[in-house]
Scaffold this motif. Structure first.
Motif: not given
Length: 122
Positions: A101-104, A110-116
């Protein structure tokens, strides 16, 4: 006739002397053969007694060299295992959610849980 007798006696003596001389020659030949055989046995025994300590020292030196090589390889293996452990720890640190998340956020993502997507090594 006396001359014949003397000659006959001398012939007998010479003939007996020849037999005795041939017996002495045969004994000398046998003695030479036994002396040669004994010398060969002594020489062989000497070589064996000389070869045993030399071969013992030689085999011990080879064993010592191989033990040194084995110890060097064990040390190399231990160092490589330590390096592998430290790299595994670094991978697990870099793969943590906080680091990702820090690198992103640094990259403007942005953090999107569905794309992981989770990839596992099987």
């Amino acid at each position: 006739m006396k001359i014949h007798v003397v000659r006959a006696q001398s012939f007998v003596l010479l003939k007996g002397y020849d037999k005795m001389a041939s017996k002495n020659v045969n004994k000398k030949r046998k003695n030479r053969m036994t002396k040669r055989g004994e010398m060969f046995l002594y020489f062989t025994l000497f070589l064996i007694l000389l070869a045993i300590p030399i071969s013992s020292v030689y085999t011990k030196s080879i064993l010592s060299k191989s033990n040194i090589i084995v110890e060097d390889l064990r040390n190399d293996i231990e160092e490589q295992e330590k390096t592998n452990e430290s790299l595994k720890m670094e991978i697990s640190e870099l793969a943590s959610l906080d680091t990702i998340q820090a690198v992103a956020t640094e990259q403007g993502l942005t953090y999107q849980n569905t794309n992981i997507k989770v990839v596992t090594n099987e």
